[in-house]
Design a protein around this motif. Structure first.
Motif, short mmCIF file in Angstrom:
data_model
loop_
_atom_site.label_atom_id
_atom_site.label_comp_id
_atom_site.label_asym_id
_atom_site.label_seq_id
_atom_site.Cartn_x
_atom_site.Cartn_y
_atom_site.Cartn_z
N TYR A 1 0.84 -1.20 0.00
CA TYR A 1 0.00 0.00 0.00
C TYR A 1 0.87 1.25 0.00
N ASN A 2 0.56 2.23 -0.89
CA ASN A 2 1.38 3.44 -1.03
C ASN A 2 0.65 4.70 -0.56
N GLY A 3 -0.47 4.55 0.12
CA GLY A 3 -1.23 5.71 0.59
C GLY A 3 -0.64 6.31 1.85
N SER A 4 -1.46 7.08 2.52
CA SER A 4 -0.99 7.79 3.72
C SER A 4 -0.69 6.81 4.86
N GLU A 5 0.19 7.27 5.77
CA GLU A 5 0.54 6.44 6.93
C GLU A 5 -0.68 6.23 7.83
N GLU A 6 -1.53 7.27 7.88
CA GLU A 6 -2.74 7.16 8.70
C GLU A 6 -3.65 6.04 8.18
N ASN A 7 -3.81 6.01 6.83
CA ASN A 7 -4.62 4.95 6.22
C ASN A 7 -4.00 3.58 6.43
N LYS A 8 -2.67 3.54 6.32
CA LYS A 8 -1.98 2.25 6.47
C LYS A 8 -2.15 1.71 7.88
N GLU A 9 -2.10 2.60 8.88
CA GLU A 9 -2.29 2.17 10.26
C GLU A 9 -3.70 1.60 10.46
N GLU A 10 -4.67 2.26 9.82
CA GLU A 10 -6.04 1.76 9.97
C GLU A 10 -6.23 0.45 9.20
N LEU A 11 -5.51 0.29 8.08
CA LEU A 11 -5.56 -0.97 7.34
C LEU A 11 -5.05 -2.12 8.20
N ILE A 12 -3.99 -1.87 8.94
CA ILE A 12 -3.44 -2.90 9.84
C ILE A 12 -4.47 -3.24 10.92
N GLN A 13 -5.15 -2.20 11.42
CA GLN A 13 -6.20 -2.42 12.41
C GLN A 13 -7.33 -3.25 11.80
N MET A 14 -7.67 -2.93 10.53
CA MET A 14 -8.69 -3.69 9.81
C MET A 14 -8.28 -5.16 9.66
N TYR A 15 -7.01 -5.38 9.33
CA TYR A 15 -6.50 -6.74 9.12
C TYR A 15 -6.65 -7.58 10.39
N ASN A 16 -6.51 -6.94 11.54
CA ASN A 16 -6.59 -7.67 12.81
C ASN A 16 -8.02 -7.76 13.35
N SER A 17 -8.98 -7.22 12.61
CA SER A 17 -10.37 -7.30 13.06
C SER A 17 -10.94 -8.69 12.75
N GLU A 18 -12.11 -8.98 13.30
CA GLU A 18 -12.72 -10.31 13.09
C GLU A 18 -13.26 -10.48 11.68
N ASN A 19 -13.65 -9.37 11.04
CA ASN A 19 -14.28 -9.45 9.72
C ASN A 19 -13.79 -8.29 8.84
N PRO A 20 -12.57 -8.43 8.26
CA PRO A 20 -11.95 -7.32 7.53
C PRO A 20 -12.77 -6.75 6.38
N ILE A 21 -13.44 -7.63 5.58
CA ILE A 21 -14.20 -7.14 4.44
C ILE A 21 -15.34 -6.24 4.90
N ASP A 22 -16.08 -6.69 5.91
CA ASP A 22 -17.19 -5.89 6.42
C ASP A 22 -16.68 -4.59 7.04
N TYR A 23 -15.51 -4.64 7.68
CA TYR A 23 -14.87 -3.46 8.26
C TYR A 23 -14.69 -2.38 7.19
N LEU A 24 -14.17 -2.78 6.04
CA LEU A 24 -13.91 -1.84 4.95
C LEU A 24 -15.21 -1.31 4.35
N ILE A 25 -16.19 -2.21 4.17
CA ILE A 25 -17.45 -1.83 3.54
C ILE A 25 -18.20 -0.80 4.39
N ARG A 26 -18.12 -0.95 5.71
CA ARG A 26 -18.85 -0.07 6.61
C ARG A 26 -18.13 1.26 6.86
N SER A 27 -16.88 1.33 6.43
CA SER A 27 -16.10 2.54 6.69
C SER A 27 -16.71 3.75 5.98
#
Length: 389
Positions: free
Chosen positions: A212-238
């Motif tokens: 991922y080449n976006g902002s560091e803030e987005n990347k940190e949240e992506l890592i948080q998303m990855y560690n969630s129970e349901n990553p796809i739904d996490y992204l969709i609801r964002s």
């Protein structure tokens, strides 16, 4: 087996040459051996034992079948013996794929109306096959719904019906390739209340985050998303539009090697309900909040669908249909296996011819449906009797 006093006779064999298991199990021979025990026709093994030890039943099968209204276990013993003659469909996915494919080719040549497409599966009625195949498919389905390896068996069944090819890898997101090169994921559940897993997504998510080449803030949240129970739904609801765009990219990437998902739900009334999602419908469903759920196993990262996907409207939801298997009563089984005086006459003539030329029980090795057809041909009976003179 001449090392045994008075000789021995093998009743059951397990093939441990690499060709028997390596394609599916690789070097996990112990797993292959464990699953071998799920596919044994013990009634037939027992029949071999009874025949070879010359143990006699107190009453003949035919007498019991004719006198009993319920038929009971003795019909099953006759059935096991007779059905072996018509080459039963094995449960093993690879073997079933080949056997069913050959049967369907023959049935289409005889007039079965089936175009071997996903759409054709939705209205496939196997009750319309010829007599021998009706008994094959009825017997196969009775074993299929009790199988402990039903997921693999379903893949073999669908691939055989469509004339496809099973996936050679255990980790591919698809299970079979149709003759039109469609990569289909085959899933089977016990009921409409059971969630369906399409594939694991840990590797894909991990790779996406690393690149991922976006902002560091987005990347940190992506890592948080990855560690969630349901990553796809996490992204969709964002509410973050960047994340909604990421969800679009990820879904496209996750479905690169899947053209469709076929879900089956077996029924005790001799049919399998089918639900087919093509790639575009899968994408649409994944973009609806709440349509994916968290995995059963803690730490897993996968696309696991909610059972709501089966209740969506026809416009958004799957194509629906069913494969109907032949329904055969105990009475029909007994009539097929026992026959009448004419079939017994042909059977006895064949046995007599066999005895004449040194082949014991020749008639008993000929499938009953062939015996029945020959019994109606008077010229054939006349020619056979001439051989005995």
């Amino acid at each position: 087996m001449n090392i045994i006093e008075d000789g021995g006779y093998p009743l059951l064999g397990l093939d441990l040459w690499e060709h028997a298991y390596y394609l599916r199990y690789r070097n996990k021979r112990d797993e292959y051996i464990k699953k071998f025990w799920n596919h044994i026709n013990w009634e037939f093994v027992n029949e071999l034992f009874v025949n070879k030890t010359k143990k006699k039943l107190n009453e003949s099968y035919f007498k019991i079948l004719n006198e009993s209204e319920e038929f009971g276990g003795d019909l099953k013993k006759v059935m096991a013996r007779e059905l072996q003659k018509i080459r039963l469909i094995p449960l093993d996915a690879q073997a079933a794929n080949e056997a069913i494919n050959n049967i369907i080719i023959a049935e289409i040549n005889r007039g079965l109306d089936f175009n071997r497409t996903i759409d054709g599966l939705m209205t496939l009625d196997l009750s319309n096959v010829t007599e021998r195949s009706r008994f094959r498919f009825n017997n196969y389905y009775q074993r299929f719904i009790k199988s402990r390896t039903r997921g693999f068996d379903f893949e073999g069944l669908i691939s055989g019906l469509l004339g496809g090819k099973l996936s050679e890898g255990l980790n591919t997101p698809y299970d079979m390739i149709t003759p039109k090169n469609e990569k289909i994921s085959c899933k089977i559940v016990r009921s409409a209340e059971e969630a369906v897993v399409l594939k694991g997504v840990s590797y894909s998510l991990d790779t996406y985050i690393k690149n991922y080449n976006g902002s560091e803030e987005n990347k940190e949240e992506l890592i948080q998303m990855y560690n969630s129970e349901n990553p796809i739904d996490y992204l969709i609801r964002s509410e973050n539009q960047d994340f909604k765009n990421i969800a679009e990219d990820l879904i496209d990437n996750l479905l690169l090697d899947v053209d469709g998902m076929l879900l089956g739900i077996p029924n005790n009334e001799m049919f399998i309900s089918l639900f087919y999602f093509d790639k575009e419908k899968i994408k649409s469903i994944l973009k609806i909040p709440g349509m994916t759920v968290k995995p059963k196993s803690k730490g897993s990262t996968q696309i696991r669908f909610s059972t709501k996907i089966l209740n969506l409207s026809d416009e958004v939801g799957p194509a629906k249909g069913k494969i109907t298997f032949p329904t055969i009563s105990s009475l029909e089984y007994s009539e097929f296996l026992i026959g009448d005086e004419k079939t017994k006459e042909i059977l006895n003539i064949f046995n007599s011819i066999g005895n004449k030329y040194g082949v014991q029980g020749l008639g008993n090795n000929i499938p009953q449906d062939i015996i029945q057809k020959l019994s109606k041909n008077e010229r054939f009976k006349f020619d056979l009797k001439r051989l005995l003179k």
